[in-house]
Design a protein around this motif. Structure first.
Motif, PDB file in Angstrom:
ATOM      1  N   GLU A  47      -4.545  -0.769  -6.998  1.00  0.00           N
ATOM      2  CA  GLU A  47      -5.865  -0.143  -7.107  1.00  0.00           C
ATOM      3  C   GLU A  47      -5.738   1.380  -7.066  1.00  0.00           C
ATOM      4  O   GLU A  47      -4.903   1.916  -6.351  1.00  0.00           O
ATOM      5  N   SER A  48      -6.572   2.060  -7.844  1.00  0.00           N
ATOM      6  CA  SER A  48      -6.645   3.526  -7.776  1.00  0.00           C
ATOM      7  C   SER A  48      -7.794   3.906  -6.856  1.00  0.00           C
ATOM      8  O   SER A  48      -8.801   4.496  -7.263  1.00  0.00           O
ATOM      9  N   VAL A  49      -7.655   3.538  -5.605  1.00  0.00           N
ATOM     10  CA  VAL A  49      -8.701   3.699  -4.593  1.00  0.00           C
ATOM     11  C   VAL A  49      -8.112   4.443  -3.405  1.00  0.00           C
ATOM     12  O   VAL A  49      -7.005   4.152  -2.963  1.00  0.00           O
ATOM     13  N   ILE A  50      -8.847   5.428  -2.899  1.00  0.00           N
ATOM     14  CA  ILE A  50      -8.431   6.172  -1.713  1.00  0.00           C
ATOM     15  C   ILE A  50      -9.276   5.725  -0.531  1.00  0.00           C
ATOM     16  O   ILE A  50     -10.502   5.901  -0.533  1.00  0.00           O
ATOM     17  N   ARG A  51      -8.653   5.156   0.455  1.00  0.00           N
ATOM     18  CA  ARG A  51      -9.339   4.781   1.699  1.00  0.00           C
ATOM     19  C   ARG A  51      -9.015   5.834   2.749  1.00  0.00           C
ATOM     20  O   ARG A  51      -7.857   6.009   3.136  1.00  0.00           O
ATOM     21  N   VAL A  52     -10.024   6.532   3.205  1.00  0.00           N
ATOM     22  CA  VAL A  52      -9.833   7.578   4.201  1.00  0.00           C
ATOM     23  C   VAL A  52      -9.830   6.945   5.584  1.00  0.00           C
ATOM     24  O   VAL A  52     -10.817   6.334   6.003  1.00  0.00           O
ATOM     25  N   LEU A  53      -8.725   7.102   6.300  1.00  0.00           N
ATOM     26  CA  LEU A  53      -8.589   6.530   7.639  1.00  0.00           C
ATOM     27  C   LEU A  53      -8.817   7.562   8.738  1.00  0.00           C
ATOM     28  O   LEU A  53      -9.208   7.215   9.834  1.00  0.00           O
ATOM     29  N   LYS A  54      -8.545   8.839   8.442  1.00  0.00           N
ATOM     30  CA  LYS A  54      -8.763   9.894   9.438  1.00  0.00           C
ATOM     31  C   LYS A  54      -8.998  11.211   8.728  1.00  0.00           C
ATOM     32  O   LYS A  54      -8.326  11.536   7.751  1.00  0.00           O
ATOM     33  N   LYS A  55      -9.951  11.957   9.248  1.00  0.00           N
ATOM     34  CA  LYS A  55     -10.293  13.260   8.681  1.00  0.00           C
ATOM     35  C   LYS A  55     -10.513  14.212   9.843  1.00  0.00           C
ATOM     36  O   LYS A  55     -11.600  14.350  10.375  1.00  0.00           O
ATOM     37  N   ASN A  56      -9.451  14.874  10.250  1.00  0.00           N
ATOM     38  CA  ASN A  56      -9.483  15.738  11.422  1.00  0.00           C
ATOM     39  C   ASN A  56      -9.721  17.187  10.989  1.00  0.00           C
ATOM     40  O   ASN A  56      -8.875  18.059  11.113  1.00  0.00           O
ATOM     41  N   THR A  57     -10.891  17.432  10.444  1.00  0.00           N
ATOM     42  CA  THR A  57     -11.219  18.752   9.933  1.00  0.00           C
ATOM     43  C   THR A  57     -12.725  18.910   9.954  1.00  0.00           C
ATOM     44  O   THR A  57     -13.462  17.932   9.888  1.00  0.00           O
ATOM     45  N   TYR A  58     -13.198  20.146  10.046  1.00  0.00           N
ATOM     46  CA  TYR A  58     -14.647  20.355  10.063  1.00  0.00           C
ATOM     47  C   TYR A  58     -15.230  20.421   8.665  1.00  0.00           C
ATOM     48  O   TYR A  58     -16.405  20.682   8.491  1.00  0.00           O
ATOM     49  N   PHE A  59     -14.415  20.222   7.645  1.00  0.00           N
ATOM     50  CA  PHE A  59     -14.950  20.171   6.288  1.00  0.00           C
ATOM     51  C   PHE A  59     -15.189  18.720   5.897  1.00  0.00           C
ATOM     52  O   PHE A  59     -14.297  17.920   5.867  1.00  0.00           O
ATOM     53  N   LYS A  68       0.826  -1.200   0.000  1.00  0.00           N
ATOM     54  CA  LYS A  68       0.000   0.000   0.000  1.00  0.00           C
ATOM     55  C   LYS A  68       0.863   1.253   0.000  1.00  0.00           C
ATOM     56  O   LYS A  68       2.069   1.215   0.299  1.00  0.00           O
ATOM     57  N   ALA A  69       0.212   2.360  -0.327  1.00  0.00           N
ATOM     58  CA  ALA A  69       0.775   3.694  -0.126  1.00  0.00           C
ATOM     59  C   ALA A  69      -0.010   4.356   0.992  1.00  0.00           C
ATOM     60  O   ALA A  69      -1.252   4.376   0.962  1.00  0.00           O
ATOM     61  N   ASP A  70       0.690   4.871   1.973  1.00  0.00           N
ATOM     62  CA  ASP A  70       0.066   5.490   3.133  1.00  0.00           C
ATOM     63  C   ASP A  70       0.420   6.973   3.134  1.00  0.00           C
ATOM     64  O   ASP A  70       1.603   7.335   3.109  1.00  0.00           O
ATOM     65  N   GLU A  98      -4.973   5.797   2.610  1.00  0.00           N
ATOM     66  CA  GLU A  98      -4.114   4.770   2.044  1.00  0.00           C
ATOM     67  C   GLU A  98      -4.650   4.351   0.683  1.00  0.00           C
ATOM     68  O   GLU A  98      -5.857   4.447   0.407  1.00  0.00           O
ATOM     69  N   VAL A  99      -3.725   3.918  -0.167  1.00  0.00           N
ATOM     70  CA  VAL A  99      -4.051   3.424  -1.501  1.00  0.00           C
ATOM     71  C   VAL A  99      -3.534   1.992  -1.594  1.00  0.00           C
ATOM     72  O   VAL A  99      -2.316   1.769  -1.513  1.00  0.00           O
ATOM     73  N   PRO A 100      -4.411   1.001  -1.732  1.00  0.00           N
ATOM     74  CA  PRO A 100      -3.942  -0.387  -1.835  1.00  0.00           C
ATOM     75  C   PRO A 100      -3.119  -0.585  -3.115  1.00  0.00           C
ATOM     76  O   PRO A 100      -3.423   0.011  -4.156  1.00  0.00           O
ATOM     77  N   GLU A 101      -2.107  -1.397  -3.028  1.00  0.00           N
ATOM     78  CA  GLU A 101      -1.292  -1.713  -4.198  1.00  0.00           C
ATOM     79  C   GLU A 101      -2.178  -2.320  -5.278  1.00  0.00           C
ATOM     80  O   GLU A 101      -3.026  -3.161  -5.012  1.00  0.00           O
TER      81      GLU A 101
END
Length: 603
Positions: free
Chosen positions: A591-603, A561-563, A586-589
């Motif tokens: 795949e062109s997929v973005i897995r959001v693990l944390k979003k520390n923002t009010y947007f 993966k790419a983290d 993270e992006v699994p090897e």
């Protein structure tokens, strides 16, 4: 379609070939009583030390010495003596008594008890008294080294640390890379850099706007300069060689930037502000003059070459002289290939005109779609496509300055200075990635002062398109992000920003029905919350968008993966600031997929 301009630097460029090649002169003898480390003073090496462009056997090392402490060497002297210094050690030792060299020491421990390399390097008096050396072929792969410089009188520089890369065929399990852009000295302290210095990374990528040529432009800088930059010309904008040199010398005195450079190597390219805002070929600075200014462009180039630890490549125009190019390829074992691009020097002008309303928040025009328009120039584009087609790397990383993915707001293009101004060439690159099945393509982007995570599409026309990669954009180190710019303009928002208020509020209501139509009386943070919502609806390939923070990012690549982690600092107004994790994806090897693990923002 633009190619290499004659102003870049040809045979008549001001540099000695020894300067460009970073030539050093190894010594085996003790040069006592010369170059005996005895005293440290930050006044002697006011810009500290810098390393860059690592290979598996070395890297570029840089420092600058205050001219009041050394005589330095002229180009003429080095050109006349260099071959003798290389072949006759006794002549080199004799010349060591002259005040033209520094001694560079490299060791695997920071006490330098067992140096692995000791060499003399010229202090280039005609190039602002910088020292620029290339240690490629002298060091071992995948190893940590410490380095320092010593003057003839015993003054020693701060100690730098750097790490060579694995061999091109080596299989490595994991590597981490820093990712930064957009540092405006006049806007605040570079507090994020001290935190990046503490990260366990192989090196960091700087995607441009390392300096800003202006010292008080209300369009994208704070109205009152937080820190002053005094240019020798007395102008608020850099025009002369000494002006551009002064920018680098001033920026490099920042405490946090020095800590980062002392700890990690840098791989850098330029964007626009190293010369002028929104610049394009041939040397046009559209905010200042639509006529090309070859001399000013050459001054900006020279200062960059003098102060940045970049390994240049030599290109030859058809039947013409050699030029210097900054685009290049860096391999990290078999795990990753990095393609550092130059998206300024060869690009065409804006498709729809040079006025701000033609560049920003525009409907576009027919010329935007022209197949003749290029950001890269044909030679650089073909170089990129050939490298991608033949890549054997598991991860393919594009060091890309301006936004790749399409970005619209209320049906209009926000910024035609980005790849939205060059859709035909963008689609050509995307089709090549798809057709050659280039694996695990990730664009690392700067410029827009925003943190983003997006899916790169094969095309952005109506209808479905297949993602062919991922774009991670890093926010600014200290330059104004969008919410700061909006706050600066809050009292005169309608006068300063070309957003039609009726259409804006109607759009906000249609996308977010709970919002009551309040026009510009909406609080800035509330307005930006709705702006974010509209951005994500109109641009579904954008998964994360945050323009409220300063900070940096770290990309960790492994076999699976790419983290990507984006960090924000609390403030740039104080000398020190805590950081926090803003976004984590993270992006699994494979795949062109973005897995959001944390979003520390009010947007």
């Amino acid at each position: 379609m633009n190619e290499y301009g004659s102003y870049i630097f040809k045979k008549g460029h001001p540099f000695s070939s020894y300067f460009l090649e970073g030539t050093i002169f190894p010594v085996t003898e003790n040069l006592y009583p010369f170059y005996s480390a005895s005293s440290y003073s930050e006044n002697v090496f006011p810009q500290s030390v810098v390393s860059g462009d690592p290979t598996s056997s070395g890297m570029i090392l840089w420092t600058r010495i205050d001219p009041s402490y050394i005589e330095g060497a002229s180009n003429k002297k080095v050109n006349a003596e260099a071959e003798t210094w290389k072949s006759d050690l006794s002549r080199l030792t004799d010349s060591a008594a002259e005040d033209v060299f520094v001694l560079v020491e490299i060791a695997q421990t920071d006490d330098f008890s067992v140096p692995v390399l000791r060499a003399l390097a010229p202090v280039w008096s005609e190039h602002d008294y910088v020292v620029r050396i290339d240690t490629d072929t002298y060091l071992e792969k995948d190893s940590t080294y410490y380095y320092r410089f010593i003057t003839k009188n015993g003054w020693i520089s701060p100690v730098g640390r750097c790490r060579t890369l694995p061999g091109a065929e080596d299989e490595i399990k994991e590597v981490s890379i820093g990712h930064v852009s957009c540092q405006d000295y006049t806007n605040g302290h570079f507090t994020a850099f001290t935190h990046l210095a503490a990260e366990d990374i192989a090196f960091f990528i700087h995607l441009g706007d390392y300096v800003y040529e202006v010292t008080g432009n209300a369009d994208y800088q704070a109205p009152d300069n937080f820190r002053e930059v005094d240019l020798p010309s007395g102008s608020p904008t850099a025009y002369t060689l000494e002006d551009y040199r002064q920018l680098y010398k001033t920026y490099r005195t920042d405490f946090h930037l020095q800590r980062l450079h002392e700890r990690h190597a840098m791989v850098a390219v330029w964007d626009d502000h190293e010369y002028a805002n929104d610049t394009y070929y041939p040397g046009v600075a559209p905010d200042d003059d639509l006529e090309p200014n070859m001399e000013r462009r050459s001054f900006a180039n020279q200062a960059w070459f003098e102060h940045m630890p970049c390994r240049f490549t030599y290109q030859t125009e058809d039947g013409a002289e050699s030029t210097l190019a900054v685009y290049r390829h860096i391999e990290i074992g078999s795990l990753a290939g990095i393609y550092m691009m130059d998206e300024r020097l060869y690009r065409d002008s804006f498709p729809c005109g040079n006025e701000p309303a033609d560049r920003y928040f525009t409907d576009g025009c027919a010329e935007r779609e022209s197949s003749e328009r290029s950001m890269l120039g044909s030679r650089q584009r073909e170089w990129l496509l050939d490298k991608l087609a033949s890549s054997k790397s598991k991860w393919n990383i594009w060091g890309n300055q301006v936004q790749v993915t399409q970005l619209k707001f209320l049906g209009r293009f926000i910024n035609l200075d980005s790849w939205d101004g060059f859709p035909y060439e963008r689609n050509t690159i995307a089709r090549a990635i798809a057709n050659h099945q280039v694996p695990n393509f990730i664009a690392l982007t700067g410029d827009f002062h925003t943190f983003e995570a997006s899916h790169i599409q094969e095309h952005y026309r109506s209808g479905k398109s297949k993602p062919i990669g991922v774009e991670f954009m890093v926010g600014p180190i200290s330059s104004n992000h969008l919410i700061e710019t909006t706050k600066n303009y809050a009292d005169h928002l309608l006068e300063k920003v070309p957003l039609p208020i009726k259409e804006t509020t109607d759009a906000v209501e249609s996308y977010v029905p709970s919002v009551i139509k309040e026009g510009i009386k909406l609080p800035v943070t509330r307005l930006f919350t709705e702006f974010q919502n509209i951005i994500k609806v109109e641009n579904p390939w954008i998964q994360l968008f945050d323009s409220t923070s300063h900070g940096y990012a770290v990309l960790t690549l492994s076999e699976t993966k790419a983290d990507w982690k984006a960090y924000a600092v609390d403030t740039i107004e104080e000398l020190e600031s805590p950081k926090s994790l803003l976004l984590h994806c993270e992006v699994p090897e494979g795949e062109s997929v973005i897995r959001v693990l944390k979003k520390n923002t009010y947007f």
